[in-house]
Each structure stands twice: as structure tokens, then as C-alpha cells.
Design an enzyme around this catalytic site. Structure first.
Site, PDB file in Angstrom:
ATOM      1  CB  SER A  55     -73.141  38.640 -38.689  1.00  0.00           C
ATOM      2  OG  SER A  55     -74.421  39.199 -38.551  1.00  0.00           O
ATOM      3  CE  LYS A  97     -76.314  36.157 -39.458  1.00  0.00           C
ATOM      4  NZ  LYS A  97     -76.546  37.567 -39.080  1.00  0.00           N
ATOM      5  CB  SER A 130     -75.996  41.896 -39.467  1.00  0.00           C
ATOM      6  OG  SER A 130     -75.112  42.128 -38.403  1.00  0.00           O
TER       7      SER A 130
END
Length: 543
Positions: free
Chosen positions: A167, A106, A191
Site C-alpha cells: 500500500s 502517503k 507495506s
């Protein structure tokens, strides 16, 4: 093989990758790839070139990701790293189960890992970074799921008119679409688990402190967790084994209360262990709001568990009235300021993001206020004001908080002051969601008054409220795909337990995964890329 052939017939050729040195690797697991590498069917360089947009016009990233926008940046050194790892393999030196395996991380994650000095020390090839909701949904009170000004709109590979949810959506989408077998995400609240569930992959959100947050741009030092996403439980466990470990740069990971199993691979189990297992379904605020179509799919799983001698019982979070909104929807602004999760995250975000920026070189952005100013100066692209950018419908202006979002202006207004209200809020949400939440739900009392200890809690948590209880408690969750809803969107079944019980969750998740796949013929279904021409922003929510 028949199922794979049928899928290939259904998909547009642009979404079916070619063979790698004559080997079919679509839906390949990490263990599959390691066997190919050991048998010299291909090398890590071959795999990286096949995947890496920088080196091949026919690469998987270049072919598939323009539709999905799950990858925000590609590592220009990936091929040279792969070559070094291939050389080590030829000399019999394998660093870990991820040696020579392409992974993505990420965009919040820097080059850091807790068990190893850096992620590269464990031997994976970090191909690059995945796209994410800008500032992990901290960016706007009304924003499009999976959108960032830099990376654009990440889309769900099952239906590209819909979003990836939360996210770490870029990481979940990249794994689901077979761009990589493993990716790392981060979670403050929902998330990892939400995007894993809705994109048809396995996700693990670990106990706060099991892995280091060092090198990760944080939202909350008290809630944040790094976790793996993979096609199945085994792949996710390979990722967990590499990242789990203490780190002197992260005080939570060296706390005296911290516990860690040496190898989570040993907890992997088959459906045989389900005999006499007892699982709880937290009802009020959770299962009562699960859509009927999803409940019907879940019930098939529960019936199969009971057929194998297990039990599935209704239980409750005693804190449900206090910690879950009446409509059963996620919301971190719930309650008075001294009882809100957002009281903690607002102040933590200001301090942690500012501290992270201060360590960066080559940029003039050094404070949280600098971010707000930068967005104001580039309003059209960055969506500083309502109406500037459809990805950030409300801009970065903080409206009166509802039950869902916060925004940069609200965070900036705190100036990072850890007030008495902050400390009361932190103590309240942790105590309530532990002692009167997950701990209490696991201590179940049957209808005849018998007190029993449940083996895990099961949730179909598409609205995120169960995940929020675990987030505020700092407790672990694992989610596995169990099938598709009537619109073709994946359904995730998540399991919860107390702190440091990742091994227990791996045991039960792998057992249920085995049951679902090999007895019910359900589980993970590869994406079909419906509506692949969709380009609307904001994207639709699946539920």
C-alpha cells in the site's frame, strides 16, 4: 558521470527531467539539494515549481507521473510554503535537515508528525499525497496492487506492466522515479519494506511506538508504523529523525518501554565496520524460497562481507512452522482465529477507521458501515461487487478467507468487538514472533555448540514472510537496494533486529550500502520505465 550519461541515452526524453536553474538534480540526495540551496543555485520555490504540477506544464510530476500515477493530490499551498522557508533560510533559520526539501506523504497521512507539532514545523515542503492500495489492501480479497478508485493504478517505474507491491507503493514509486527525494509511507505488514525493495529505494519500518500514529488513518493500533522512503540510507535517516518522537495523542509513543536515540544520523557507517560482524540468514520458510537468480545477486554481497572479515551464517526462526505458510508466502489469515494476525487487524481496522472518520468534517462518511454503503451506491466506480471494477476483482464482499486477504464485509462483521479471541490472538502473535522468532534467531548456536549474538538478520524477502514476523512482533526493518534481477526489477536486502534497534540497523545497512555501491558497483539502479505504454488492470506481480 559516465553512468549517468549512459542512463540518459537509454531513457526516453520524457523520463529525463530538465536541469533546475542549470543544475543537474536527477538522483540528487537531500544533502545534495541542501548544498544547492545553501549556495543559492536555486531556491525552494524554484524546486517546488519544477516539481509541482499546479504551477508548470513542464514540471516533473506533470511529465512523469501520468504514466506512474504515484501522486494522488498536490498541495495548492506548496509554493507559498516554499517562499516562507526561503525567507527563513535567508535569515539563517534552518528548522531541520529537511528545511525547504520537497516531500510527499502517503494518502493515509494527515498533517501530523510526532517530533514536531506538524510535519511543516520541521521545514519540508509537503507537495501532496501519494496514491496507495485502497484502504491499505483491506479493500478486497482480490485486488490489483497499487490501485485505488480515486487515484487509479500506480505502476512500477522499472516495468510499468508490473505493480508497486503493497500500500505504500505510491510513496516508493515517487522517490524511485525522482519525483521527490523523500516520501513517507505507513506499514501494518509489508507495506513499506516490500514496495521499497521492488522499486529500488531504501525504506525504514520502525518499532511500533517510535513515531506517532496520530493523524494517520490506521489499520491496526498494535501493528501500524509510519516510515520514510529515500534514495539511500542517509535520506531515509533524515526522514526518520524528523518523525521519531513521543506524542501525547498516541499512547504507544509514550509507553514506559519506549526507547529512542536522539539522532540516527550518528549511526551511519562505512564498510570498515563489517570486520567481525555476524549476520544471520533465517532459512526455513524464508531463504529456502528465494528465487535462485535473486540468491545469486545476494551471494555476491555475502562474499564481499566475508572478504571484509564478517560472517554470514544460516539461522532459523523457531516459529517458522507455525507462523509461515508451507509455500513460504505471506498470509495474515494463517492459523486458527485465536492465533491469526487478521483476527487482530480486522477488529483494529473497524475501530480505528471509524474513530478517524468521526473526527473528519465536511463529510457524511462517519462509520465503517458508511464506507461499505458508499461503495454499494457507487458500485461501478468503487467496485462494490465482483466484476464491477478490474481493480477490485472480488468487490468488497468477503469470501472464505484464504491465506492472504481480508475485505470490508469481513471487517464490518466484527463490529469492532475486542473479544477474548482477539486478545488471545494479539498475545500469541506478539509472543511467538518475538521470543520464538526474531529474538531467538539473533541468539544463534553454531554447529560446534557455541552461542553467539548476531548483529542483524538479513533477508531477501520478496514473498514478505520475514516482514510478517517483524510486523507481528512490532519490530523494525530497513531495506536497501542491492541490484536488479534478470528482468530488470530491483532486489532489496532487508535487515531486522529487536525493538528500538533502529540505530543498529542504520549502522549495518549503511555499511552494506557502502560496500555494495563502492566495491561491488551494484546497489540502486535508476528506473528505465520499460513498457511505459502499459495500461492493463490488474497489474502483474514481479514474482
Amino acid at each position: 558521470m559516465a553512468r549517468k550519461h549512459q542512463l540518459r541515452e537509454e531513457l526516453s526524453p520524457r523520463f529525463w527531467p530538465g536541469k533546475l536553474n542549470g543544475q543537474e538534480v536527477y538522483e540528487a540526495t537531500i544533502d545534495d539539494l541542501q548544498r544547492h540551496l545553501s549556495n543559492r543555485n536555486f531556491t525552494s520555490v524554484d524546486a517546488s515549481v519544477w516539481l509541482d504540477v499546479c504551477r508548470s506544464d513542464d514540471s516533473n510530476i506533470d511529465q512523469v507521473d501520468p504514466y506512474l500515477k504515484s501522486v494522488i493530490e498536490v498541495n495548492p499551498d506548496a509554493i507559498s510554503i516554499a517562499a516562507n522557508l526561503d525567507e527563513e533560510r535567508r535569515h539563517g533559520n534552518l528548522r531541520s535537515s529537511l528545511h525547504g526539501i520537497p516531500v510527499l506523504v502517503k494518502d493515509y497521512c494527515a498533517q501530523r508528525c510526532s517530533r514536531y507539532k506538524t510535519p511543516e514545523d520541521a521545514g519540508p515542503i509537503i507537495l501532496g499525497h501519494t496514491n496507495m492500495c485502497e484502504w491499505a489492501f483491506l479493500r478486497s480479497t482480490d485486488c490489483s496492487s497499487g490501485y485505488s478508485a480515486r487515484g487509479g493504478q500506480t505502476r512500477n517505474p522499472y516495468d510499468l506492466a508490473k505493480g508497486p507491491m503493497a500500500s505504500s507503493g505510491g510513496s516508493a514509486v515517487a522517490v524511485s522515479a525522482n519525483i521527490v527525494p523523500l516520501a513517507l509511507g505507513t506499514e501494518t505488514d509489508t507495506s513499506i519494506i516490500n514496495p521499497a525493495g521492488i522499486n529500488g529505494v531504501v525504506g525504514i519500518k520502525r518499532t511500533v511506538g517510535l513515531t506517532s500514529q496520530s493523524g494517520v488513518i490506521p489499520i491496526s493500533k498494535t501493528l501500524d508504523a509510519v516510515g520514510p522512503l529515500g534514495h539511500d540510507v542517509v535520506d531515509a535517516v533524515h526522514g526518520l529523525n524528523v518523525i521519531a518522537g513521543a506524542d501525547g495523542r498516541d499512547s504507544f509513543s509514550i509507553s514506559f518501554v519506549r526507547r529512542r536515540d536522539e539522532d540516527y544520523y550518528h549511526f551511519l557507517s562505512s564498510k570498515a565496520v563489517l570486520k567481525r560482524a555476524k549476520f544471520g540468514l533465517p532459512w526455513k520458510g524464508c531463504w529456502e524460497f528465494v528465487p535462485r537468480d535473486l540468491k545469486q545477486v545476494c551471494q555476491k554481497v555475502f562474499d564481499a562481507i566475508e572478504k571484509h572479515g564478517g560472517e554470514v551464517l544460516r539461522t532459523e526462526f523457531p516459529c517458522a512452522n507455525d507462523r509461515i505458510a508451507r509455500n513460504g508466502r505471506w498470509g495474515w489469515c494463517l492459523g486458527s482465529p485465536d492465533k491469526r494476525e487478521s483476527t487482530v487487524t480486522d477488529i483494529d481496522a473497524y475501530n480505528e477507521i471509524t474513530a478517524s472518520l468521526a473526527e473528519l468534517s465536511g463529510t457524511s462518511i462517519k462509520t465503517f458501515e458508511d464506507i461499505v454503503d458508499y461503495n454499494d451506491e457507487h458500485a461501478a466506480a468503487e467496485g462494490a461487487n465482483p466484476g464491477d471494477n478490474p481493480g477490485f476483482a472480488s468487490g468488497q464482499v468477503g469470501h472464505v478467507p484464504d491465506f492472504r486477504w481480508i475485505a470490508p464485509s469481513i471487517v464490518a462483521a466484527t463490529e469492532g468487538r475486542e473479544t477474548e479471541t482477539y486478545h488471545r490472538a494479539l498475545a500469541y502473535v506478539q509472543h511467538t514472533c518475538r521470543d520464538h522468532g526474531i529474538d531467538a534467531a539473533l541468539k544463534h548456536t553454531t554447529s560446534n555448540g557455541e552461542a553467539i549474538e548476531l548483529d542483524a538478520l538479513l533477508l531477501c524477502d520478496c514473498l514478505g514472510v520475514g516482514q510478517q514476523i517483524a510486523a507481528q512482533a512490532g519490530y523494525p526493518i530497513i531495506t536497501i537496494p542491492i541490484g536488479l534481477d534478470p528482468t530488470g526489477i530491483p532486489i532489496g536486502l532487508s535487515l531486522q533486529h529487536r525493538a528500538w534497534q533502529e540505530g543498529t540497523l542504520v549502522k549495518w545497512a549503511s555499511a552494506i550500502e557502502d560496500l555494495v555501491a563502492n566495491e561491488l558497483g551494484m546497489g540502486r539502479e535508476p528506473p528505465r520505465f520499460r513498457n511505459h505504454g502499459a495500461n492493463s488492470i490488474p497489474v502483474d506481480y514481479p514474482w
